[in-house]
Write a protein that holds these residues in place. Sequence first.
Motif, PDB file in Angstrom:
ATOM      1  N   GLY A  14      -9.447  30.444  25.715  1.00  0.00           N
ATOM      2  CA  GLY A  14     -10.600  29.655  25.293  1.00  0.00           C
ATOM      3  C   GLY A  14     -10.635  29.500  23.785  1.00  0.00           C
ATOM      4  N   ALA A  15     -11.786  29.106  23.275  1.00  0.00           N
ATOM      5  CA  ALA A  15     -11.922  28.901  21.834  1.00  0.00           C
ATOM      6  C   ALA A  15     -11.532  30.174  21.088  1.00  0.00           C
ATOM      7  CB  ALA A  15     -13.350  28.499  21.498  1.00  0.00           C
ATOM      8  N   PHE A  16     -10.705  30.008  20.056  1.00  0.00           N
ATOM      9  CA  PHE A  16     -10.290  31.180  19.283  1.00  0.00           C
ATOM     10  C   PHE A  16     -11.083  31.275  17.989  1.00  0.00           C
ATOM     11  CE2 PHE A  16      -7.083  27.781  18.839  1.00  0.00           C
ATOM     12  CZ  PHE A  16      -7.218  27.464  17.490  1.00  0.00           C
ATOM     13  N   HIS A  17     -11.155  32.483  17.471  1.00  0.00           N
ATOM     14  CA  HIS A  17     -11.955  32.777  16.291  1.00  0.00           C
ATOM     15  C   HIS A  17     -11.101  33.483  15.252  1.00  0.00           C
ATOM     16  CE1 HIS A  17     -14.570  32.965  19.926  1.00  0.00           C
ATOM     17  NE2 HIS A  17     -15.187  32.007  19.247  1.00  0.00           N
ATOM     18  N   CYS A  18     -11.639  33.561  14.054  1.00  0.00           N
ATOM     19  CA  CYS A  18     -10.894  34.122  12.939  1.00  0.00           C
ATOM     20  C   CYS A  18     -10.452  35.556  13.209  1.00  0.00           C
ATOM     21  CB  CYS A  18     -11.774  34.061  11.689  1.00  0.00           C
ATOM     22  SG  CYS A  18     -10.970  34.628  10.188  1.00  0.00           S
ATOM     23  N   ASP A  19     -11.317  36.360  13.840  1.00  0.00           N
ATOM     24  CA  ASP A  19     -11.003  37.790  13.937  1.00  0.00           C
ATOM     25  C   ASP A  19      -9.808  38.087  14.830  1.00  0.00           C
ATOM     26  OD1 ASP A  19     -12.717  37.183  16.204  1.00  0.00           O
ATOM     27  OD2 ASP A  19     -13.045  39.339  16.470  1.00  0.00           O
ATOM     28  N   GLU A  20      -9.732  37.485  16.033  1.00  0.00           N
ATOM     29  CA  GLU A  20      -8.580  37.813  16.884  1.00  0.00           C
ATOM     30  C   GLU A  20      -7.310  37.119  16.412  1.00  0.00           C
ATOM     31  OE1 GLU A  20     -10.090  34.219  19.342  1.00  0.00           O
ATOM     32  OE2 GLU A  20     -10.948  35.791  18.059  1.00  0.00           O
ATOM     33  N   VAL A  21      -7.451  35.959  15.754  1.00  0.00           N
ATOM     34  CA  VAL A  21      -6.269  35.318  15.167  1.00  0.00           C
ATOM     35  C   VAL A  21      -5.664  36.227  14.104  1.00  0.00           C
ATOM     36  CG1 VAL A  21      -5.488  33.403  13.725  1.00  0.00           C
ATOM     37  CG2 VAL A  21      -7.004  32.957  15.653  1.00  0.00           C
ATOM     38  N   LEU A 167     -12.024  31.171   5.537  1.00  0.00           N
ATOM     39  CA  LEU A 167     -10.994  31.288   6.560  1.00  0.00           C
ATOM     40  C   LEU A 167     -11.543  30.969   7.943  1.00  0.00           C
ATOM     41  CD1 LEU A 167      -8.067  32.046   7.171  1.00  0.00           C
ATOM     42  CD2 LEU A 167      -8.808  34.425   7.409  1.00  0.00           C
ATOM     43  N   LYS A 168     -12.763  31.386   8.234  1.00  0.00           N
ATOM     44  CA  LYS A 168     -13.290  31.158   9.587  1.00  0.00           C
ATOM     45  C   LYS A 168     -13.393  29.663   9.890  1.00  0.00           C
ATOM     46  CE  LYS A 168     -18.302  31.103   8.828  1.00  0.00           C
ATOM     47  NZ  LYS A 168     -19.585  31.567   9.353  1.00  0.00           N
ATOM     48  N   PHE A 169     -13.704  28.853   8.886  1.00  0.00           N
ATOM     49  CA  PHE A 169     -13.782  27.415   9.100  1.00  0.00           C
ATOM     50  C   PHE A 169     -12.384  26.809   9.230  1.00  0.00           C
ATOM     51  CE2 PHE A 169     -17.857  28.213   6.902  1.00  0.00           C
ATOM     52  CZ  PHE A 169     -18.720  27.719   7.871  1.00  0.00           C
ATOM     53  N   ARG A 170     -11.448  27.281   8.409  1.00  0.00           N
ATOM     54  CA  ARG A 170     -10.094  26.734   8.455  1.00  0.00           C
ATOM     55  C   ARG A 170      -9.418  27.043   9.786  1.00  0.00           C
ATOM     56  NH1 ARG A 170      -9.097  29.945   3.428  1.00  0.00           N
ATOM     57  NH2 ARG A 170      -6.879  29.876   3.940  1.00  0.00           N
ATOM     58  N   ILE A 171      -9.730  28.207  10.345  1.00  0.00           N
ATOM     59  CA  ILE A 171      -9.195  28.549  11.665  1.00  0.00           C
ATOM     60  C   ILE A 171      -9.983  27.846  12.765  1.00  0.00           C
ATOM     61  CG2 ILE A 171      -9.112  30.459  13.333  1.00  0.00           C
ATOM     62  CD1 ILE A 171      -7.995  32.208  11.102  1.00  0.00           C
ATOM     63  N   GLY A 172     -11.306  27.857  12.634  1.00  0.00           N
ATOM     64  CA  GLY A 172     -12.146  27.281  13.674  1.00  0.00           C
ATOM     65  C   GLY A 172     -11.882  25.813  13.927  1.00  0.00           C
ATOM     66  N   ARG A 173     -11.543  25.061  12.875  1.00  0.00           N
ATOM     67  CA  ARG A 173     -11.357  23.627  13.077  1.00  0.00           C
ATOM     68  C   ARG A 173     -10.038  23.293  13.761  1.00  0.00           C
ATOM     69  NH1 ARG A 173     -11.471  22.836   6.676  1.00  0.00           N
ATOM     70  NH2 ARG A 173      -9.320  23.303   6.127  1.00  0.00           N
ATOM     71  N   LEU A 174      -9.178  24.297  14.010  1.00  0.00           N
ATOM     72  CA  LEU A 174      -7.962  24.064  14.777  1.00  0.00           C
ATOM     73  C   LEU A 174      -8.213  24.093  16.282  1.00  0.00           C
ATOM     74  CD1 LEU A 174      -5.302  26.088  12.749  1.00  0.00           C
ATOM     75  CD2 LEU A 174      -5.499  23.621  12.940  1.00  0.00           C
ATOM     76  N   ASN A 175      -9.386  24.580  16.694  1.00  0.00           N
ATOM     77  CA  ASN A 175      -9.711  24.528  18.113  1.00  0.00           C
ATOM     78  C   ASN A 175      -9.732  23.078  18.578  1.00  0.00           C
ATOM     79  OD1 ASN A 175     -10.449  27.217  19.417  1.00  0.00           O
ATOM     80  ND2 ASN A 175     -11.511  27.360  17.441  1.00  0.00           N
ATOM     81  N   PRO A 176      -9.233  22.804  19.797  1.00  0.00           N
ATOM     82  CA  PRO A 176      -9.246  21.429  20.291  1.00  0.00           C
ATOM     83  C   PRO A 176     -10.653  20.827  20.284  1.00  0.00           C
ATOM     84  CG  PRO A 176      -7.896  22.816  21.697  1.00  0.00           C
ATOM     85  CD  PRO A 176      -8.597  23.733  20.737  1.00  0.00           C
ATOM     86  N   MET A 177     -10.741  19.577  19.858  1.00  0.00           N
ATOM     87  CA  MET A 177     -12.014  18.876  19.876  1.00  0.00           C
ATOM     88  C   MET A 177     -12.282  18.330  21.277  1.00  0.00           C
ATOM     89  SD  MET A 177     -11.736  16.769  16.310  1.00  0.00           S
ATOM     90  CE  MET A 177     -10.924  17.530  14.902  1.00  0.00           C
ATOM     91  N   TRP A 178     -13.522  18.108  21.580  1.00  0.00           N
ATOM     92  CA  TRP A 178     -13.877  17.672  22.933  1.00  0.00           C
ATOM     93  C   TRP A 178     -13.317  16.286  23.263  1.00  0.00           C
ATOM     94  CZ3 TRP A 178     -16.958  13.402  24.081  1.00  0.00           C
ATOM     95  CH2 TRP A 178     -17.609  12.794  22.987  1.00  0.00           C
TER      96      TRP A 178
END
Length: 351
Positions: A14-21, A167-178
């Motif tokens: 599912g959606a990934f986040h900065c911490d587990e990445v 970093l959280k935004f730079r990683i978060g925006r790689l999640n697939p968009m709807w």
Amino acid sequence: MAEIVPKKIGTHSGAFHCDEVLACLMLSKYTSEFKNGVITRTREQEILDQQDIVVDVGGIYDPSKHRYDHHQKSFVDTFSSQHDIRLSSAGLVYKHFGQEIIKNVAQSLLDENKDNLNIEIPLNQETLDCLHQRIYDGFILGVDGNDNGVEQYPLDIKPTYSDKTQLKFRIGRLNPMWTEKNADENVRFRSAMEIADIELRWQVKILLLSVLPAYDSVKQSVLNRFNTHPSGEIFTLETPVPWKDHLEDLEKSLNLGKQIKFILFPESPAKKAWRIQSIPENWGTFDQRVSLKEEWRGIKDMTELKNVTKIEDIVFVHNSGFIGGAKSYESVLRMGLESIEAHNAKLNNKQ
């Protein structure tokens, strides 16, 4: 020779986040046990049970079994007794593997830059301990705080601007968009790990190759401040090096209070121009103990600036009065002394 079988690293799908990445990046690149580990993203418990290590999913925190989840209600662990923010999966991995991670990142950076350094930087235990603590406090702690929903500022303070380069935004925006049809989440996760690696390496590089080696220079300059001026309110750096973190620490360790008002430093090692900068009233802010004189600030016309200041080789004074410059050391020193004098006169008039 027997083939080395890569370890299996599990995290949630599912959606990934900065911490587990970041956790997966640190494990798979900078630990000997899990280097080049195969990452599986799933929430199926049967598959998670087959993994050698699991982060950010599973509901279990048990280092003896390499299970590092932090979402269960019973989880209250922090990095140390001096911290009060609960760990995320990145913080958990860093707490248990951080010394090894930092050593491997630092060594690779020294190897990478060995032909481009003008000083020798020893990778001793003191340096590693300092890096380990500073990387947590200056980088990983922010990831922990963000993931646990801890506000950076008190709720009654309205931010004056938004910073979405974190970093959280730079990683978060790689999640697939709807609106995307065929985005591969796992490919995106790998891309996110690359971003996390770049950030981790930069965080260590700045400290290892720039900030930490500057400590002795800053300390000696502070101790020699009375050579700059008998008041001790201004000190001089002969080489432009990072100084803010060190000065903050030195003011505490040497019990200096807020005695120092300005720092003087060359614009470059060639010393063809000099800068004067005010010391913050409160560290981490832009407020100043003493600002450069108000009537000097923000004047763009050089002739006018020279006429107002009576300093022939002055270059600029910032609008806010926190920094200025001139071509000679004598002139920036004069700028500081006159500004302190004006500041003190204003305080006396108020009394």
